[in-house]
Design an enzyme around this catalytic site. Structure first.
Site, PDB file in Angstrom:
ATOM      1  N   CYS A 254     -29.442  20.439  24.639  1.00  0.00           N
ATOM      2  CA  CYS A 254     -28.406  19.517  25.272  1.00  0.00           C
ATOM      3  C   CYS A 254     -28.668  18.230  25.449  1.00  0.00           C
ATOM      4  CB  CYS A 254     -27.977  20.705  26.313  1.00  0.00           C
ATOM      5  SG  CYS A 254     -29.151  20.886  27.559  1.00  0.00           S
TER       6      CYS A 254
ATOM      7  N   HIS B 128     -28.859  21.921  32.783  1.00  0.00           N
ATOM      8  CA  HIS B 128     -27.920  21.808  31.492  1.00  0.00           C
ATOM      9  C   HIS B 128     -27.533  20.152  31.398  1.00  0.00           C
ATOM     10  CE1 HIS B 128     -25.713  22.478  28.042  1.00  0.00           C
ATOM     11  NE2 HIS B 128     -24.204  22.663  28.690  1.00  0.00           N
TER      12      HIS B 128
END
Lengths: 896, 541
Positions: free
Chosen positions: B171, B489
């Site tokens: 990510c 994230h």
């Protein structure tokens, strides 16, 4: 009432029970302390009474019969005159309790005489509080006693006796002992109950002793209504043939008291045409007959009047017109004009994109076929029955068909079929204009447009009968055309137009298709469904055979396809609500290929027991869902829907089913989870319960897109025609959440259209007449759609989106329209509020709560009930729903 | 109104010719009867066949319902074929016979059917369907549907480019790529990058990475569905092996800032080569920030100046920093210890930096991660630091640069004032325009020393009239969600060309509202900004 552990022992235990009584009366006192001063607690008066009674008991033991008699009579006098409250035992009884054993012993020793019977009477009363459970001594002594007036001992005694009789009856039945003496007693008790506002008790007792016929001779004009309401509502909780028996009695009573509309409703529940005819022949008031016709029309019953029912031709024609629903469109438009919602709405008005900041669909420079198709459906649903919209119809002044043509062709291929058919939905029930407007599409060169026009004819005629049979005449010649989409359009149109009519011409035309091995599977499926609709609940052998053969002849690979699963549904519809009648067919279905066998079994069972509330069947379906399979089994979907179909009958079962479905959601396999939202939708159709709404809202974000799609469509179904703001808001948010998932967005749009169905004037609920009658065609339409939704991707999201039009069968205005004696709309004040369950309540309880006063025509929400707010008129139907004829009240005096 | 009119028409119709006997109540005036189509055909004739008299039971009177109208008494001559009857109806309704559909028992009435078999009864009601309406025709050119279009064209409709699949803790890379992808100038520079013209002084892996970046940007533009950046990732790992670190058989989470820096570094190397375009350092012109550093030692009084170019501003976060601006200011002043030549020992020097050259895209890094010495691990500062949607860096600039910015800023203010509805008279606006021209003239004379830099910019910007104002608008935010540096994230929030914000959460682009973008300032467990990218607001001069 407190029970003593051993009623026959005298001294200690008796005093113990007395102590308990005292505790209840004087809770603040210390029980131990009281033990010693038991007697001191009593007032002088009570003490005197106690001593007096003790004296009587002693005298009864005396050898002198005369003295005995005097003592017993005085004792009886004391017991009868005692005033008792609801919460405590009458004093004489209380004081006599310690002597129950003594008196019993004495009775045994006594020679037979009047005195002995007198003693038996008193013992019977005493047993009321003393007898051990299961001994039924009260009954025993009653039978040995003088058989005098049963009511003289009071209500509680009679009630206790009734309970013992039912136990005794059960015992004697199993022993095959004679019951004559019991029945004599029953006669007395029933007469007593019926006289004293205790109809439910009387009915209960008679049901226990299986002799309801007795009831008819005891009802009178004051209590028949309460009796019948208790009978009809208890019917939903009775097993097997008993429920029919109970309703039969209700019908008989209604007929006896000339309460014809209620008799008719009961007859319709029984699905007994003979009874319906009897109602017509027994009544000789034309106006009332017109009201019967309105009731029949709402039920969607096909019914032909004959000369016996109405002698005069012209009048009969008029009555038949009402049954044929020809005036439905007019009444609906009256309602719409009154509420001022005639203005057509565009899909944009429903989507309300301006309320979605930022996320509104990006500049739609290019049309999306999928979104245009969704708009077509939304437009059709929202403007259903209004005769005008902003896409398909244009004002007659505008250049002919310019706008409608352009919208029609903004749909792609099969989408054009749905678009053309949507015109039928917009002109719903208005056969004359509908056919005229659809006519131009018949001459199109595009097969999809023709198919849509054919389907549109069916939709326009849905629920309307016409002596010229335009739908049959127009559609018949297309059913054997080469092009499958045209065939399907014609076949589905016929199914919609003639649902429930059992029209033999249609049977003759459609059954050969089932035997045609060259016909494709989708054509076959639609044929089976249409036949099932036309012959819904008829148990027609011939059609059943045809469908079974079609299923047997198809090769195995085809049976796995989504459309093969609709064939058993066609079969099931034939047995809709017919319970055991399905068994023979279900037996045959066991010989099918294993791919479809289980599925077929579940479908048949769920259809046959639909709307019965049969708890055993619900359990059976739950059992099926509890199994876990490795590979994708398809039969669990129908069994989940089956739970809803069976349990939707009454409120308690419905709530339980909702809870059970929650469990399935947690423990079920994926194919079960996909069906659960649909089952919830059926349970709460057009009735957005908050808990169900929340569950569906949660599921609409499920990671499995099939579950999410089913939940979204279900949100639309539970809010169908309610304009529910909360659901509308949820759907709006979903439309932005799923703005780039074409399939899900399509479902959201459909749901949005459903929520604003008929701009909020329509309902999809198959139940009407205060949630008592179930319209079989409406249920069939809903179930067909739900089965199609079990496999969204292949059917609704594929080429067969027009299957959504099966909902037309369930669409009905949720209105109360009062008309005068010339059937012209008449505006009167009515109170509309939440219905209250008054079954079994004494007196004249309020039937609605939280009401508001409106003037008719007025909308009724789910669970609403209306009552007239004026004495000036009397309604000809006790149920104020749909069309109700008002008659002027001759006794009315205007106060001003 | 005429009752019982017996008229005999002769209808000349395209296919047949029949004598028609239409007799009955006509519920409208005769004027309406003269239908435009039938007018020329109506020729009253003397009755040649006195039909009524000759055939005893050939006439049946029926009523015909058409749409909402009912024609109560229409006579049918059952000795004639039904087509005659249809012609009668044509006169009444104007619907041509071939478009009439008349419902009788068992279907539609056929033109050549036998009346006796159809079985009409006296007084029966027939229903007719049909209109004289125009038949619907498909438009010659059907509409084009999104579903029919190739995928590239669908992108325009969706309004944003595709997402990127997460290939296992990638990510950080996905969000970096998405942020950089939003720079159109970088995209066009990459398109011009010619893979054949790879020069020798560029190492092979850098070349491959540049090509992979170009291809990936292309894929993102072309697709609606998420793209798997497989090739790019492989090349990136090859070039920078630290991104290939594994733990327990899975690739580890990496620092997005490192990825961002390394990728930009590589691109700056490859894109500045003469082979790529006309020569200037594209990346530097786009992202490079020039600093004038004054290093001053309080103890010795030594002072030196130097210039340096960085690719991002650092926003240092401490207890006192609540706003981006404060953090940036702090970053400009730093203390360092170095050997002082005059003192002969190490002394504390104060480094005072001023921006001397602004880029088109200002990258700001929030220094949220730091190495905790006590626990020997990377830690994250969760403190909330607000940042604006439009940022003014004027007071961080050197005097030199400030002077240059004055003119364009004035123009911008005027333009905004006008937009706000303040009616500046023609005169004042004329004078300010003159003023700004003058200042510009001054600048160009005074700022000739900056020639190299300005040419660098102008080479990139075809419209050289566009001037920087020192005001920047937020266009991309790279956020991190999570408590620690090695987990959590990364997500990219990118402003699209249509002004809408899209959150690129790996393969899932989600539309967002602008007010939600400023809520990423930290202070909780929600996504918090790690790198912000601002785009310069320029004015035409």
């Amino acid at each position: 009432m407190s029970k003593t552990p051993d009623p026959n022992s005298t001294g200690a235990s008796g005093s113990k029970s007395n102590r308990e009584e005292a505790t209840i009366k004087v809770p603040s006192k210390d029980p131990k302390k009281k033990d010693d001063k038991k007697d001191e607690d009593l007032s002088e008066e009570d003490l005197a009474l106690k001593q007096q009674l003790e004296l009587y008991v002693e005298k009864v033991q005396d050898a002198d019969a005369g003295l005995q008699k005097v003592a017993l009579e005085s004792m009886r006098q004391e017991i009868r005159t005692a005033t008792s409250s609801m919460t405590s035992v009458p004093k004489p009884l209380k004081f006599l309790r310690p002597h129950y054993g003594t008196l019993k012993g004495n009775y045994e020793k006594m020679p037979d005489s009047d005195v002995k019977k007198l003693l038996a009477d008193i013992l019977s009363v005493l047993a009321l509080t003393m007898s051990a459970e299961g001994e039924r001594e009260s009954l025993k002594y009653r039978l040995l006693g003088s058989q005098g007036d049963i009511g003289s001992w009071g209500h509680e005694y009679v009630r206790n006796l009734a309970g013992e009789i039912s136990q005794e009856y059960g015992k004697r039945q199993s022993e095959e002992a004679p019951i004559d003496d019991l029945m004599e007693l029953v006669q007395q008790i029933v007469a007593f109950h019926m006289k004293h506002n205790a109809e439910p008790e009387a009915v209960d007792l008679l049901m226990e002793v299986e002799d309801l016929d007795l009831l008819v001779e005891h009802v009178d004009s004051t209590n028949y209504k309460r009796t019948c309401s208790y009978l009809t509502s208890s019917a939903k909780y009775l097993p097997g043939p008993d429920d029919m028996l109970v309703l039969d009695i209700a019908y008989t009573i209604y007929m006896k008291f000339e309460e014809y509309p209620s008799a008719l409703v009961t007859a319709l529940y029984l699905d007994n045409t003979q009874y319906v005819k009897q109602v017509f022949t027994s009544c000789d008031d034309l106006l009332r007959k017109k009201q019967f016709c309105y009731i029949l029309a709402r039920h969607g019953q096909t019914f032909e009047l004959d000369t016996e029912m109405c002698a005069e031709d012209e009048e009969r024609e008029r009555l038949q017109e009402i049954i044929n629903n020809t005036k439905l469109s007019e009444g609906y438009l009256t309602l719409a004009r009154d509420i001022e919602v005639m203005e057509a709405k565009t899909p944009e008005d429903i989507y309300k994109p301006h309320l979605l900041d930022g996320r509104a669909s990006a500049g739609a420079s290019v049309d999306s076929a999928r979104q245009n198709l969704a708009s077509t459906f939304v437009n059709a649903f929202v403007n259903a029955g209004f005769g005008q919209d902003k896409l398909m119809t244009v004002p007659s002044e505008a250049s002919s068909g310019a706008a409608s043509t352009s919208w029609l062709f903004k749909n792609k291929e099969h989408g054009k079929a749905s678009a053309a058919a949507s015109l039928g939905m917009i002109l719903l029930w208005d056969v004359d204009s509908g056919l005229a407007q659809l006519d131009k599409y018949f001459h199109s060169t595009d097969t999809h447009v023709i198919a849509g026009a054919l389907l549109g004819v069916g939709i326009v005629n849905c629920g309307i009968k016409n002596e010229c049979d335009p739908a049959l005449a127009l559609l018949a010649e297309y059913i054997d055309k080469e092009d499958p989409s045209i065939r399907i359009g014609a076949i589905m149109g016929l199914g919609l137009a003639y649902a429930g009519s059992q029209n033999e011409q249609i049977r003759d035309k459609l059954t050969p298709i089932l035997g045609d091995s060259k016909a494709s599977l989708d054509v076959l499926a639609f044929t089976a469904i249409s036949l099932g609709l036309v012959y819904v609940g008829s148990c027609n052998e011939e059609i059943a055979q045809a469908i079974i053969f079609a299923l047997m002849e198809r090769i195995e690979s085809e049976l796995g396809e989504p459309f093969a699963r609709l064939l058993p549904l066609g079969l099931g519809l034939l047995y809709l609500g017919k319970q055991e009648s399905v068994e023979a067919t279900a037996e045959v279905s066991k010989t099918f290929n294993e791919k479809i066998r289980k599925h077929c079994d579940m479908t048949l069972l769920s259809c046959a027991y639909a709307g019965t509330g049969n708890v055993l069947k619900v359990q059976h379906f739950l059992g099926q869902c509890a199994q876990h399979f490795e590979k994708g089994e398809t039969f669990q979907g129908p069994s989940v829907l089956g739970i809803a179909m069976v349990a939707m009958a009454e409120e308690l079962g419905l709530e339980m089913a909702i809870r059970s479905l929650e469990h399935l959601l947690q423990y079920g396999e994926q194919n079960i989870r996909r069906a659960v939202p649909l089952a919830l939708a059926l349970l709460c159709i057009s009735n957005p319960k908050v808990n169900v709404m929340d569950t569906l809202s949660r599921l609409s974000h499920d990671s499995d897109s099939e579950v999410a799609m089913a939940a979204i469509v279900s949100l639309g179904l539970i809010g169908a025609g309610t304009n529910n703001a909360r659901i509308a808001g949820m759907l709006r948010n979903l439309s932005s959440y799923y703005y780039k998932e074409a399939n899900l967005l399509f479902c959201v749009r459909i749901a949005q259209g459903l929520v604003h169905l008929g701009k909020g004037l329509l309902t999809l609920s198959p139940y009407h007449s205060e949630h008592f009658l179930l319209s079989p065609t409406a249920l069939a339409g809903l179930v067909t759609l739900l089965y199609a939704c079990l496999d969204m991707k292949a059917i609704v999201l594929g080429k067969y989106h027009y299957i959504l039009y099966f909902l037309t069968l369930a669409m009905q205005p949720r209105m109360l329209l009062t008309v005068d004696e010339n059937l012209k709309p008449l505006s009167v004040p009515v109170r509309v509020g939440q219905a209250v369950d008054v079954v079994g309540q004494a007196g004249r309880p309020k039937t609605i709560t939280g009401f508001q006063t409106h003037s008719t025509p007025v909308l009724l929400a789910a669970g609403d009930r209306a009552e007239l707010a004026t004495e000036k008129y009397t309604p000809l139907s006790p149920i104020l729903e749909g069309f109700v004829i008002l008659k002027e009240n001759p006794d009315y005096r205007d106060d001003q | 109104m005429v009752d019982h009119v017996t008229t005999i028409y002769q209808c000349t119709l395209p296919f047949h010719e029949y004598r028609i006997n239409s007799r009955g109540h006509l519920p409208f005036s005769t004027s309406k009867l003269s239908h435009p189509n039938s007018k020329q055909n109506q020729k009253p004739l003397p009755s040649p066949h006195p039909t009524n008299a000759e055939a005893p039971i050939t006439m049946v009177t029926v009523s015909v319902k058409w749409q909402k109208e009912v024609y109560p008494a229409v006579e049918i001559d059952i000795s004639q074929p039904p087509y005659v009857f249809k012609c009668q109806l044509y006169d009444l309704t104007g619907v041509p016979p071939e478009r009439q559909k008349i419902m009788v028992k068992g279907g539609l009435l056929k033109d050549d059917a036998d009346w006796s078999k159809v079985g009409v009864k006296e007084g029966q009601r027939l229903m007719m369907m049909g209109t004289a309406d125009e038949i619907v025709k498909a438009p010659e050119k059907g509409p084009i549907f999104v579903e029919d279009m190739p995928e590239e064209e669908q992108v325009v409709n969706v309004g944003h480019s595709a997402g990127l699949f997460n290939l296992g803790n990638t990510c950080y890379m996905n969000s970096t790529v998405q942020c950089l992808h939003s720079v159109p100038e970088l995209k066009s520079a990459l398109t011009e990058y010619n893979q054949l013209g790879k020069s020798n002084d560029l190492d092979h892996s850098s070349h491959l990475l540049t090509v992979a970046t170009r291809d990936l940007f292309n894929d993102l533009d072309k697709n609606v569905k998420p793209v798997a950046p497989m090739q790019f990732w492989m090349v990136l790992r090859k070039k920078y092996p630290q991104f290939g670190q594994q733990s327990n058989g899975a690739f580890m989470q990496q620092d997005a800032e490192e990825c961002w820096t390394q990728l930009l570094y590589t691109l700056s190397q490859s894109l500045k080569l003469p082979s790529s375009s006309e020569g200037p350092d594209v990346v530097k012109a786009l992202f490079g920030i020039e600093f004038d550093n004054r290093i001053h030692c309080a103890e010795s009084g030594e002072e030196s100046t130097e210039t340096e170019t960085v690719y991002s501003l650092k926003c240092h976060i401490s207890q006192e920093v609540n706003h981006l601006h404060e953090g940036l200011k702090r970053g400009l002043k730093s203390e360092l210890e170095k050997a002082s030549p005059s003192l002969g020992r190490s002394a504390v020097y104060v480094k005072d930096s001023r921006i001397n050259g602004l880029p088109r895209y200002l990258t700001i890094q929030f220094v949220r991660f730091f190495w905790k010495r006590e626990s020997n691990q990377k830690a994250k500062i969760l403190r909330k630091v607000d940042y604006p949607l439009s940022l003014d860096v004027y007071d961080l600039c050197s005097d030199n640069l400030r002077k240059k910015l004055e003119g364009p800023r004035q123009v911008l203010r005027d333009a905004e004032g006008k937009k706000a509805g303040l009616k500046t008279s023609v005169k004042t606006s004329g004078s300010t325009a003159g003023d700004s021209k003058m200042t510009e003239a001054e600048e160009s004379s005074s700022g000739s020393g900056e020639a190299s830099k300005s040419t660098a910019q102008e080479g990139l910007l075809p419209e050289e009239e566009h001037q920087l104002t020192g005001i920047y608008d937020l266009v991309a935010v790279l956020t991190h969600k999570g408590r620690s540096a090695d987990s959590g994230h990364y997500v990219a929030w990118v402003k699209q060309e249509n002004g809408k914000w899209v959150q690129f959460d790996d393969d899932n682009p989600i539309l967002q509202r602008e007010e939600d973008i400023t809520k990423l300032s930290g202070g909780g467990d929600w996504h918090m900004a790690y790198i912000c990218m601002y785009k310069a607001r320029v004015v035409p001069m």
